[in-house]
Design an enzyme around this catalytic site. Structure first.
Site, PDB file in Angstrom:
ATOM      1  N   GLY A 215       0.953  -1.188   0.457  1.00  0.00           N
ATOM      2  CA  GLY A 215      -0.097  -0.307   0.302  1.00  0.00           C
ATOM      3  C   GLY A 215       0.348   1.356   0.143  1.00  0.00           C
ATOM      4  CD  GLU A 240      -7.211  -9.712  -4.409  1.00  0.00           C
ATOM      5  OE1 GLU A 240      -6.960  -8.792  -3.187  1.00  0.00           O
ATOM      6  OE2 GLU A 240      -8.497  -9.719  -4.296  1.00  0.00           O
ATOM      7  CG  LEU A 241      -2.856  -1.963  -3.718  1.00  0.00           C
ATOM      8  CD1 LEU A 241      -2.585  -1.891  -4.658  1.00  0.00           C
ATOM      9  CD2 LEU A 241      -3.818  -1.385  -2.577  1.00  0.00           C
ATOM     10  CG  ASP A 242       1.370  -3.055  -2.915  1.00  0.00           C
ATOM     11  OD1 ASP A 242       1.311  -2.624  -4.534  1.00  0.00           O
ATOM     12  OD2 ASP A 242       0.754  -2.000  -3.028  1.00  0.00           O
ATOM     13  CD  GLU A 243      -1.562  -9.834  -1.610  1.00  0.00           C
ATOM     14  OE1 GLU A 243      -0.385 -10.337  -1.713  1.00  0.00           O
ATOM     15  OE2 GLU A 243      -1.610  -9.847  -0.522  1.00  0.00           O
TER      16      GLU A 243
END
Length: 298
Positions: A215, A240-243
């Site tokens: 994040g 998925e954020l940063d996944e």
């Protein structure tokens, strides 16, 4: 020279072309034999071979760099001939001309170090890319991009205009036949719909050694935890954020004397290197996606 002597032209050396075959398939006997036998049958010579068998999941990965006699038409002949081999083993595969440049679109916001690094590496030939456009939600780097002779597209984004902005972006991607989108510190979260459209062909740089500190403001999070290393992670973009599946990571040592801004400065080089590695490996056909992870055949 007598009247009967003549000079025959020297025979021309055969023209050669280099190719890269990348594949993955269920693990099983005979895969390497089939690939090497195919190349031998077609008069090809292997220059470099990387392979990996994932025993726990029963999956096999391979990248072969080889040379053959012929010209540009040889690639199509080899593709057609290899298709039955690939079908027999259930392979996902691609066969490309070695050194062919991929069409790349770069996205950036206000932090320009990764953009500058990619443009420089592309300019000197270190990356096998043709940067066909740069898109930004700000105009800060327009002069830099245009100095490199690359079209700059300003697409501002707000909550209300995001759907229209992403539609404009996809028009560029489709219209320019873009093969890879690179988020070089582009500080907007892409919609789920856009990430699905760009699945497997969008790379992001996150200024943290994922999975730690996801994040916003990861360096400030790292400072609050008193970390002794900071890093950066280049990964494929997903919903998925940063996944997304990780391609490349870099770290640098720090200590208790580093404040948040010192960590930001220390991390810039790691961001540039992680991202340029990821772009290079992707465009050279070294990265194979397998679920939520990657295999990088270097």
């Amino acid at each position: 020279m007598t009247a009967t002597e003549t000079h025959l032209p020297a025979p021309k050396a055969p023209t050669t072309v280099e190719h890269v075959l990348t594949l993955d398939c269920p693990e099983g006997p005979g895969i390497v034999h089939a690939v090497s036998g195919f190349l031998l049958e077609h008069g090809c010579d292997i220059i470099d071979n990387k392979q990996f068998g994932e025993r726990s999941e029963g999956h096999f990965f391979m990248r072969v760099h080889f040379v053959s006699e012929g010209d540009d038409s040889t690639l199509d002949v080899l593709r057609d001939s290899f298709a039955p081999v690939a079908e027999k083993f259930g392979m996902r595969w691609q066969l490309e001309r070695q050194g062919s440049k991929r069409k790349v679109l770069i996205m950036v916001s206000k932090f320009g170090h990764c953009l500058n690094d990619l443009l420089f590496r592309a300019r000197i030939g270190e990356l096998p890319v043709d940067v066909v456009a740069v898109v930004s939600n700000h105009r800060d780097h327009q002069a830099l991009v245009e100095w490199h002779g690359i079209p700059f597209h300003h697409i501002p984004v707000t909550a209300d205009t995001k759907p229209a902005a992403e539609a404009e972006l996809m028009e560029l991607v489709d219209g320019l036949d873009v093969e890879l989108v690179v988020l070089a510190r582009y500080m907007q979260v892409l919609s789920d719909d856009l990430t699905r459209k760009l699945d497997g062909r969008a790379i992001n740089i996150h200024h943290s050694f994922l999975p730690s500190f996801k994040g916003a403001k990861p360096y400030h999070q790292a400072y609050a935890r008193g970390v002794k290393t900071v890093g950066a992670t280049a990964h494929y973009v997903n919903a998925e954020l940063d996944e997304g599946p990780i391609i490349s990571q870099q770290v640098v040592d720090v200590d208790h004397t580093y404040g948040p801004e010192d960590l930001v400065a220390a991390g810039r080089d790691t961001e540039c290197k992680a991202l340029s590695n990821a772009v290079k490996w992707h465009c050279e056909g070294r990265v194979i996606l397998q679920g939520n992870r990657t295999v990088v055949l270097r």
